[in-house]
Scaffold this active site. Sequence first.
Site, PDB file in Angstrom:
ATOM      1  N   ILE A  89       0.837  -1.208   0.000  1.00  0.00           N
ATOM      2  CA  ILE A  89       0.000   0.000   0.000  1.00  0.00           C
ATOM      3  C   ILE A  89       0.870   1.256   0.000  1.00  0.00           C
ATOM      4  CG2 ILE A  89      -1.773   1.291   1.268  1.00  0.00           C
ATOM      5  CD1 ILE A  89      -2.863  -1.404   2.246  1.00  0.00           C
ATOM      6  N   ASP A 100      11.235   2.459   5.954  1.00  0.00           N
ATOM      7  CA  ASP A 100      10.827   1.061   6.111  1.00  0.00           C
ATOM      8  C   ASP A 100      11.944   0.342   6.866  1.00  0.00           C
ATOM      9  OD1 ASP A 100       8.610  -0.813   4.306  1.00  0.00           O
ATOM     10  OD2 ASP A 100      10.180  -1.841   5.435  1.00  0.00           O
ATOM     11  N   ALA A 148      -4.261   4.627   8.038  1.00  0.00           N
ATOM     12  CA  ALA A 148      -5.211   3.646   7.504  1.00  0.00           C
ATOM     13  C   ALA A 148      -4.558   2.268   7.582  1.00  0.00           C
ATOM     14  CB  ALA A 148      -5.591   3.993   6.067  1.00  0.00           C
ATOM     15  N   SER A 149      -3.673   2.085   8.596  1.00  0.00           N
ATOM     16  CA  SER A 149      -3.010   0.771   8.699  1.00  0.00           C
ATOM     17  C   SER A 149      -3.643  -0.053   9.813  1.00  0.00           C
ATOM     18  CB  SER A 149      -1.508   0.943   8.891  1.00  0.00           C
ATOM     19  OG  SER A 149      -1.187   1.638  10.083  1.00  0.00           O
ATOM     20  N   ASP A 177      -8.634   5.844   9.854  1.00  0.00           N
ATOM     21  CA  ASP A 177      -9.597   4.842   9.367  1.00  0.00           C
ATOM     22  C   ASP A 177      -9.613   3.632  10.297  1.00  0.00           C
ATOM     23  OD1 ASP A 177     -11.399   3.798   7.374  1.00  0.00           O
ATOM     24  OD2 ASP A 177      -9.788   2.465   6.700  1.00  0.00           O
ATOM     25  N   GLU A 180     -12.069  -0.986  18.006  1.00  0.00           N
ATOM     26  CA  GLU A 180     -13.094  -0.591  17.037  1.00  0.00           C
ATOM     27  C   GLU A 180     -14.451  -1.149  17.453  1.00  0.00           C
ATOM     28  OE1 GLU A 180     -11.711  -1.522  13.074  1.00  0.00           O
ATOM     29  OE2 GLU A 180      -9.928  -0.263  13.340  1.00  0.00           O
ATOM     30  N   HIS A 219     -13.086   2.103   9.243  1.00  0.00           N
ATOM     31  CA  HIS A 219     -12.245   1.026   8.691  1.00  0.00           C
ATOM     32  C   HIS A 219     -12.727   0.593   7.296  1.00  0.00           C
ATOM     33  CE1 HIS A 219      -9.374  -2.392  10.033  1.00  0.00           C
ATOM     34  NE2 HIS A 219      -9.279  -2.188   8.731  1.00  0.00           N
ATOM     35  N   GLY A 244     -11.065   1.717   4.464  1.00  0.00           N
ATOM     36  CA  GLY A 244      -9.987   2.034   3.523  1.00  0.00           C
ATOM     37  C   GLY A 244      -9.975   1.102   2.318  1.00  0.00           C
ATOM     38  N   GLY A 245     -10.209  -0.168   2.561  1.00  0.00           N
ATOM     39  CA  GLY A 245     -10.131  -1.132   1.467  1.00  0.00           C
ATOM     40  C   GLY A 245     -11.492  -1.546   0.940  1.00  0.00           C
TER      41      GLY A 245
HETATM   42  P1  NAI Z   1       2.862  -4.884   3.497  1.00  0.00           P
HETATM   43  O1  NAI Z   1       3.259  -6.046   4.328  1.00  0.00           O
HETATM   44  O2  NAI Z   1       2.910  -5.010   2.011  1.00  0.00           O
HETATM   45  O3  NAI Z   1       3.755  -3.607   3.909  1.00  0.00           O
HETATM   46  C1  NAI Z   1       4.077  -3.300   5.235  1.00  0.00           C
HETATM   47  C2  NAI Z   1       5.452  -2.643   5.222  1.00  0.00           C
HETATM   48  O4  NAI Z   1       5.740  -2.131   6.515  1.00  0.00           O
HETATM   49  C3  NAI Z   1       6.578  -3.604   4.876  1.00  0.00           C
HETATM   50  O5  NAI Z   1       7.360  -3.080   3.827  1.00  0.00           O
HETATM   51  C4  NAI Z   1       7.373  -3.728   6.172  1.00  0.00           C
HETATM   52  O6  NAI Z   1       8.743  -3.968   5.967  1.00  0.00           O
HETATM   53  C5  NAI Z   1       7.117  -2.380   6.797  1.00  0.00           C
HETATM   54  N1  NAI Z   1       7.321  -2.292   8.230  1.00  0.00           N
HETATM   55  C6  NAI Z   1       7.058  -3.224   9.178  1.00  0.00           C
HETATM   56  N2  NAI Z   1       7.352  -2.743  10.412  1.00  0.00           N
HETATM   57  C7  NAI Z   1       7.817  -1.474  10.218  1.00  0.00           C
HETATM   58  C8  NAI Z   1       8.282  -0.478  11.101  1.00  0.00           C
HETATM   59  N3  NAI Z   1       8.315  -0.673  12.419  1.00  0.00           N
HETATM   60  N4  NAI Z   1       8.685   0.697  10.560  1.00  0.00           N
HETATM   61  C9  NAI Z   1       8.659   0.899   9.226  1.00  0.00           C
HETATM   62  N5  NAI Z   1       8.232  -0.027   8.346  1.00  0.00           N
HETATM   63  C10 NAI Z   1       7.807  -1.194   8.829  1.00  0.00           C
HETATM   64  O7  NAI Z   1       1.399  -4.490   3.982  1.00  0.00           O
HETATM   65  P2  NAI Z   1       0.267  -3.719   3.162  1.00  0.00           P
HETATM   66  O8  NAI Z   1      -0.531  -4.680   2.372  1.00  0.00           O
HETATM   67  O9  NAI Z   1       0.888  -2.562   2.471  1.00  0.00           O
HETATM   68  O10 NAI Z   1      -0.660  -3.199   4.375  1.00  0.00           O
HETATM   69  C11 NAI Z   1      -0.209  -2.167   5.249  1.00  0.00           C
HETATM   70  C12 NAI Z   1      -1.193  -1.992   6.389  1.00  0.00           C
HETATM   71  O11 NAI Z   1      -2.462  -1.603   5.901  1.00  0.00           O
HETATM   72  C13 NAI Z   1      -1.421  -3.245   7.242  1.00  0.00           C
HETATM   73  O12 NAI Z   1      -1.442  -2.883   8.591  1.00  0.00           O
HETATM   74  C14 NAI Z   1      -2.810  -3.682   6.836  1.00  0.00           C
HETATM   75  O13 NAI Z   1      -3.439  -4.393   7.872  1.00  0.00           O
HETATM   76  C15 NAI Z   1      -3.474  -2.339   6.586  1.00  0.00           C
HETATM   77  N6  NAI Z   1      -4.673  -2.390   5.730  1.00  0.00           N
HETATM   78  C16 NAI Z   1      -5.721  -1.568   6.066  1.00  0.00           C
HETATM   79  C17 NAI Z   1      -6.874  -1.566   5.304  1.00  0.00           C
HETATM   80  C18 NAI Z   1      -8.003  -0.646   5.651  1.00  0.00           C
HETATM   81  O14 NAI Z   1      -9.147  -0.941   5.313  1.00  0.00           O
HETATM   82  N7  NAI Z   1      -7.742   0.463   6.282  1.00  0.00           N
HETATM   83  C19 NAI Z   1      -7.042  -2.453   4.139  1.00  0.00           C
HETATM   84  C20 NAI Z   1      -5.838  -3.206   3.824  1.00  0.00           C
HETATM   85  C21 NAI Z   1      -4.725  -3.188   4.628  1.00  0.00           C
END
Ligand code: NAI
Length: 401
Positions: A153, A172, A229-230, A255, A260, A283, A285-286
């Site tokens: 994302i 990262d 939004a994480s 988000d 929640e 929540h 976002g997706g």
């Molecule tokens: P991803 O696994 O592709 O990317 C996460 C990144 O964070 C990785 O590159 C990882 O190395 C990095 N990371 C881990 N710990 C870290 C730290 N302490 N400092 C800096 N970087 C760090 O995950 P993706 O698919 O991009 O999802 C990201 C977030 O979005 C997740 O928490 C997921 O649950 C959330 N999400 C939220 C949605 C919503 O509806 N709001 C929908 C989809 C995902």
Amino acid sequence: MTRIVLFENIHPSAREVFTAAGFTDIATHAGALSGDELIQAVQGANVLGIRSRTQLTDEVLATMPDLRCVGCFCIGTNQVDLESALMRGVPVFNAPYSNTRSVAELVLAQAILLLRRIPELNVRVHEGFWDKSAEGSYEARGKTLGIIGYGNIGSQVGTLAEAVGMRVIFHDIEAKLPLGNAKATSSLKNLLSNADVVTLHVPGGEGTKNLINREAMLAMKPGAILINASRGTVVDIDALHDALKSGHLAGAALDVFPTEPKGRDEPLDSPLRGMPNVVLTPHIGGSTQESQENIGSEVAEKLVNFLKSGASKGSVNFPEVSAREVVGTARILYVHKNLPGAMGSLSGLLAERGLNIVSQRLQTRGQIGYAITDVDGQVDGAVLEALRAHPMAVRCELITF
Ligand code: NAI
């Protein structure tokens, strides 16, 4: 004939994928079932499709000896007893990336709206005020977006933000290939002190709990904007409340929240409610029509691929084996105990029947091993029965070409 049972209004894109692949025995249930109703509805199913509300417990899985695979048409998979499915030789698939774009678009929209103070101005006009002014309103062009967590994302957000002229920096914990003109910062602190908008895209869990705490907020530029939004646990909400109240931060969009609400009638418990410069969303976002459609086709394609080739790549609970081109006349999918001699027993049984192995791939995970074996020759029912009867075997299926 393969029987597919789908629950919880899975998007019709899934059915399209199944029927195009020749799987036409599909039963659908609009809602999530539980208890005896669920057990009754899944009898005879070879493939199950669920979303987040159907609980596939060990008890339910135990009633389904013919189940071959499960599709979770969503991101999370904790509604399934994954270990029980593994021990029964059943791979579980999901759609971890189908909503990446939806989240990224929302984040960019929030950044632009907050830079222009639109959430506050919107409330004022609704209340009958006409605050026509350029005070505190900025273009996104030329501003710096700081992305924390440059994964699926985060990197997509960066690409979109560059398209509107933002400068993109990211932090990262892993080395990441920058897309476009994005630049990695030397540290989190460096990112915080340089970004006009900070957006979070890290996973939840202990490693990121309160990553953006009071100290991190103080390191942010005065007048900066924070978007999350994480996962809700990543931000210290009380510290954010104070930073917004003091005017150190100009606005925020959230988000996700540490706790929640469980349903639509339960209000969000947060000190941020009622703050005009804070955008709160439930929540979502997706959650878009496009992401639902993508999820439908992505998971159905993984299930079809498994049924047709045995490929378990992308499964969340199973040894991952990708299926290469077929080189024999039949393919044996052999799920077995991960113990010495398990593969020997397979080779021995095939040799006894005069079947030559032309290709074999094996992967193990915990107590289970999974081998895809292509053989030359006729694999009849008796061979399969012998393989299934072996004490090392958990499950054995045949695909003929
Ligand atoms: P991803 O696994 O592709 O990317 C996460 C990144 O964070 C990785 O590159 C990882 O190395 C990095 N990371 C881990 N710990 C870290 C730290 N302490 N400092 C800096 N970087 C760090 O995950 P993706 O698919 O991009 O999802 C990201 C977030 O979005 C997740 O928490 C997921 O649950 C959330 N999400 C939220 C949605 C919503 O509806 N709001 C929908 C989809 C995902």
